[in-house]
Design a protein around this motif. Sequence first.
Motif, PDB file in Angstrom:
ATOM      1  N   PRO A 188      -7.882   5.698 -10.475  1.00  0.00           N
ATOM      2  CA  PRO A 188      -6.672   5.977  -9.476  1.00  0.00           C
ATOM      3  C   PRO A 188      -5.380   6.275 -10.155  1.00  0.00           C
ATOM      4  CG  PRO A 188      -8.374   4.280  -8.696  1.00  0.00           C
ATOM      5  CD  PRO A 188      -8.760   4.681 -10.130  1.00  0.00           C
ATOM      6  N   THR A 189      -5.415   5.529 -11.279  1.00  0.00           N
ATOM      7  CA  THR A 189      -4.066   5.536 -11.933  1.00  0.00           C
ATOM      8  C   THR A 189      -3.859   6.849 -12.610  1.00  0.00           C
ATOM      9  OG1 THR A 189      -4.180   3.188 -12.577  1.00  0.00           O
ATOM     10  CG2 THR A 189      -2.644   4.619 -13.927  1.00  0.00           C
ATOM     11  N   ARG A 204      -3.246   9.247  -9.592  1.00  0.00           N
ATOM     12  CA  ARG A 204      -1.719   8.979  -9.078  1.00  0.00           C
ATOM     13  C   ARG A 204      -0.646   9.777  -9.935  1.00  0.00           C
ATOM     14  NH1 ARG A 204      -2.088   3.807  -8.889  1.00  0.00           N
ATOM     15  NH2 ARG A 204      -0.621   3.160 -10.394  1.00  0.00           N
ATOM     16  N   LYS A 205      -0.919   9.715 -11.114  1.00  0.00           N
ATOM     17  CA  LYS A 205      -0.075  10.377 -12.209  1.00  0.00           C
ATOM     18  C   LYS A 205      -0.091  11.899 -11.708  1.00  0.00           C
ATOM     19  CE  LYS A 205       0.160   7.071 -15.949  1.00  0.00           C
ATOM     20  NZ  LYS A 205      -0.388   6.655 -17.138  1.00  0.00           N
ATOM     21  N   SER A 206      -1.247  12.597 -11.437  1.00  0.00           N
ATOM     22  CA  SER A 206      -1.278  13.762 -11.302  1.00  0.00           C
ATOM     23  C   SER A 206      -0.702  14.287  -9.820  1.00  0.00           C
ATOM     24  CB  SER A 206      -2.677  14.414 -11.272  1.00  0.00           C
ATOM     25  OG  SER A 206      -2.844  15.640 -11.470  1.00  0.00           O
ATOM     26  N   VAL A 207      -1.008  13.477  -8.846  1.00  0.00           N
ATOM     27  CA  VAL A 207      -0.673  13.933  -7.523  1.00  0.00           C
ATOM     28  C   VAL A 207       0.730  13.540  -7.062  1.00  0.00           C
ATOM     29  CG1 VAL A 207      -2.986  14.720  -6.949  1.00  0.00           C
ATOM     30  CG2 VAL A 207      -2.226  12.425  -6.445  1.00  0.00           C
ATOM     31  N   SER A 248       0.935   4.096  -4.785  1.00  0.00           N
ATOM     32  CA  SER A 248      -0.421   3.349  -4.983  1.00  0.00           C
ATOM     33  C   SER A 248      -0.798   3.255  -3.606  1.00  0.00           C
ATOM     34  CB  SER A 248      -0.143   2.082  -5.590  1.00  0.00           C
ATOM     35  OG  SER A 248      -1.224   1.196  -5.692  1.00  0.00           O
ATOM     36  N   GLY A 249      -0.233   2.883  -2.546  1.00  0.00           N
ATOM     37  CA  GLY A 249      -0.652   2.520  -1.237  1.00  0.00           C
ATOM     38  C   GLY A 249      -1.277   3.954  -0.610  1.00  0.00           C
ATOM     39  N   ALA A 250      -0.336   5.055  -0.758  1.00  0.00           N
ATOM     40  CA  ALA A 250      -1.052   6.252  -0.223  1.00  0.00           C
ATOM     41  C   ALA A 250      -2.169   6.841  -0.980  1.00  0.00           C
ATOM     42  CB  ALA A 250       0.126   7.153  -0.383  1.00  0.00           C
ATOM     43  N   MET A 251      -2.318   6.432  -2.274  1.00  0.00           N
ATOM     44  CA  MET A 251      -3.486   6.742  -2.940  1.00  0.00           C
ATOM     45  C   MET A 251      -4.730   6.141  -2.468  1.00  0.00           C
ATOM     46  SD  MET A 251      -5.007   8.592  -5.002  1.00  0.00           S
ATOM     47  CE  MET A 251      -3.642   9.636  -6.079  1.00  0.00           C
ATOM     48  N   THR A 252      -4.744   4.853  -2.249  1.00  0.00           N
ATOM     49  CA  THR A 252      -5.802   3.887  -1.875  1.00  0.00           C
ATOM     50  C   THR A 252      -6.196   4.359  -0.479  1.00  0.00           C
ATOM     51  OG1 THR A 252      -4.948   2.080  -3.100  1.00  0.00           O
ATOM     52  CG2 THR A 252      -6.499   1.427  -1.244  1.00  0.00           C
ATOM     53  N   ALA A 253      -5.292   4.542   0.431  1.00  0.00           N
ATOM     54  CA  ALA A 253      -5.498   5.137   1.587  1.00  0.00           C
ATOM     55  C   ALA A 253      -6.039   6.498   1.840  1.00  0.00           C
ATOM     56  CB  ALA A 253      -4.174   5.177   2.561  1.00  0.00           C
ATOM     57  N   CYS A 254      -5.926   7.471   0.871  1.00  0.00           N
ATOM     58  CA  CYS A 254      -6.476   8.625   0.711  1.00  0.00           C
ATOM     59  C   CYS A 254      -7.865   8.546   0.072  1.00  0.00           C
ATOM     60  CB  CYS A 254      -5.508   9.654  -0.300  1.00  0.00           C
ATOM     61  SG  CYS A 254      -6.180  11.307  -0.281  1.00  0.00           S
ATOM     62  N   ASP A 268     -15.352   1.551 -13.583  1.00  0.00           N
ATOM     63  CA  ASP A 268     -15.148   2.153 -14.648  1.00  0.00           C
ATOM     64  C   ASP A 268     -15.901   1.422 -15.795  1.00  0.00           C
ATOM     65  OD1 ASP A 268     -13.919   3.538 -16.929  1.00  0.00           O
ATOM     66  OD2 ASP A 268     -12.040   2.971 -16.261  1.00  0.00           O
ATOM     67  N   ASP A 269     -16.536   2.762 -16.462  1.00  0.00           N
ATOM     68  CA  ASP A 269     -17.453   1.963 -17.726  1.00  0.00           C
ATOM     69  C   ASP A 269     -16.738   1.487 -18.772  1.00  0.00           C
ATOM     70  OD1 ASP A 269     -19.457   3.134 -16.529  1.00  0.00           O
ATOM     71  OD2 ASP A 269     -19.551   5.152 -17.681  1.00  0.00           O
ATOM     72  N   SER A 270     -15.030   1.622 -18.890  1.00  0.00           N
ATOM     73  CA  SER A 270     -14.459   0.901 -20.030  1.00  0.00           C
ATOM     74  C   SER A 270     -13.677  -0.209 -19.369  1.00  0.00           C
ATOM     75  CB  SER A 270     -13.450   1.975 -20.504  1.00  0.00           C
ATOM     76  OG  SER A 270     -12.366   2.582 -19.646  1.00  0.00           O
ATOM     77  N   ASP A 271     -13.523  -0.326 -18.106  1.00  0.00           N
ATOM     78  CA  ASP A 271     -13.018  -1.548 -17.571  1.00  0.00           C
ATOM     79  C   ASP A 271     -13.388  -1.936 -16.088  1.00  0.00           C
ATOM     80  OD1 ASP A 271     -10.984  -3.408 -16.490  1.00  0.00           O
ATOM     81  OD2 ASP A 271      -9.394  -2.131 -16.645  1.00  0.00           O
ATOM     82  N   ARG A 272     -14.453  -2.812 -16.157  1.00  0.00           N
ATOM     83  CA  ARG A 272     -15.175  -3.156 -14.939  1.00  0.00           C
ATOM     84  C   ARG A 272     -14.313  -3.539 -13.737  1.00  0.00           C
ATOM     85  NH1 ARG A 272     -19.763  -0.988 -14.661  1.00  0.00           N
ATOM     86  NH2 ARG A 272     -21.222  -1.197 -16.697  1.00  0.00           N
ATOM     87  N   ARG A 273     -12.787  -3.923 -13.976  1.00  0.00           N
ATOM     88  CA  ARG A 273     -11.780  -4.495 -12.956  1.00  0.00           C
ATOM     89  C   ARG A 273     -11.404  -3.053 -12.125  1.00  0.00           C
ATOM     90  NH1 ARG A 273      -7.829  -6.917 -16.577  1.00  0.00           N
ATOM     91  NH2 ARG A 273      -8.395  -5.335 -17.763  1.00  0.00           N
ATOM     92  N   SER A 274     -11.651  -1.933 -12.755  1.00  0.00           N
ATOM     93  CA  SER A 274     -11.183  -0.943 -12.135  1.00  0.00           C
ATOM     94  C   SER A 274     -12.254   0.208 -11.594  1.00  0.00           C
ATOM     95  CB  SER A 274     -10.311   0.057 -13.163  1.00  0.00           C
ATOM     96  OG  SER A 274      -9.751   1.387 -12.672  1.00  0.00           O
ATOM     97  N   LEU A 275     -11.906   0.945 -10.561  1.00  0.00           N
ATOM     98  CA  LEU A 275     -12.810   1.741  -9.968  1.00  0.00           C
ATOM     99  C   LEU A 275     -12.543   3.128 -10.257  1.00  0.00           C
ATOM    100  CD1 LEU A 275     -13.323   0.313  -6.298  1.00  0.00           C
ATOM    101  CD2 LEU A 275     -14.714   0.008  -8.479  1.00  0.00           C
ATOM    102  N   THR A 276     -13.412   4.061 -10.504  1.00  0.00           N
ATOM    103  CA  THR A 276     -13.341   5.616 -10.937  1.00  0.00           C
ATOM    104  C   THR A 276     -13.563   6.169  -9.577  1.00  0.00           C
ATOM    105  OG1 THR A 276     -15.404   5.940 -11.480  1.00  0.00           O
ATOM    106  CG2 THR A 276     -13.771   5.337 -13.169  1.00  0.00           C
ATOM    107  N   ALA A 277     -12.920   7.183  -9.542  1.00  0.00           N
ATOM    108  CA  ALA A 277     -13.246   8.087  -8.269  1.00  0.00           C
ATOM    109  C   ALA A 277     -13.853   9.232  -8.516  1.00  0.00           C
ATOM    110  CB  ALA A 277     -11.923   8.667  -7.342  1.00  0.00           C
ATOM    111  N   THR A 278     -15.011   9.564  -8.081  1.00  0.00           N
ATOM    112  CA  THR A 278     -15.860  10.934  -8.505  1.00  0.00           C
ATOM    113  C   THR A 278     -16.175  11.751  -7.260  1.00  0.00           C
ATOM    114  OG1 THR A 278     -16.870   9.362 -10.177  1.00  0.00           O
ATOM    115  CG2 THR A 278     -18.136  11.182  -9.861  1.00  0.00           C
ATOM    116  N   LEU A 279     -16.073  13.002  -7.655  1.00  0.00           N
ATOM    117  CA  LEU A 279     -16.389  13.958  -6.568  1.00  0.00           C
ATOM    118  C   LEU A 279     -18.051  14.017  -6.247  1.00  0.00           C
ATOM    119  CD1 LEU A 279     -14.855  17.350  -7.166  1.00  0.00           C
ATOM    120  CD2 LEU A 279     -14.241  16.002  -5.307  1.00  0.00           C
TER     121      LEU A 279
END
Length: 171
Positions: free
Chosen positions: A81-82, A85-88, A92-98, A113-124
């Motif tokens: 998500p980070t 968010r940098k690209s679009v 943070s709140g709008a990204m989460t809602a989207c 996320d494989d490198s940080d289990r506390r973070s989630l990745t978004a995948t098509l």
Amino acid sequence: MSEQHLPAHPEDIVDQLLRDWARERPDLDVSAMAVVGRLLHIGGLLQARAGERLQAHGIGYSELDVLATLRRSGAPYRLTPTALRKSVLLTSGAMTACLNRLEQRGLISRNPDDSDRRSLTATLTPEGLALIEAAIASHFAQAQQAVAGLDHAERAELARLLRKFRLQLEP
């Protein structure tokens, strides 16, 4: 009215507001607004047209932006998500809602996320990939239509000037 009967420099809505301000506030230099006013007006027109076209795909501009960012990241079409968010440039709140909307529709999946289990990745998802392939083709076709009145050299010069203008606005 045929093209040969058009005035040499047809007027637009910005010409009228520049005249109005020059009359009402002759102390103001309206020359910058000739550029900024047109950019704002054009941006609104282009975004409205894009929104109309995107309705056929069942997404809005923010969803297009996120899906397109995932798609252009290359296989496996996965970002944090980070990074998104940098690209679009969504908050943070709008990204989460989207991301929630896209996940509910089955267009993305979110996994640790494989490198940080506390973070989630978004995948098509395959459905998300199919949708963005169609939507982005439509979006690019609309962009082609928007600049159809400019020849190649004019497009290149306008792109150069807009890049220069955009870069000078950077903080």
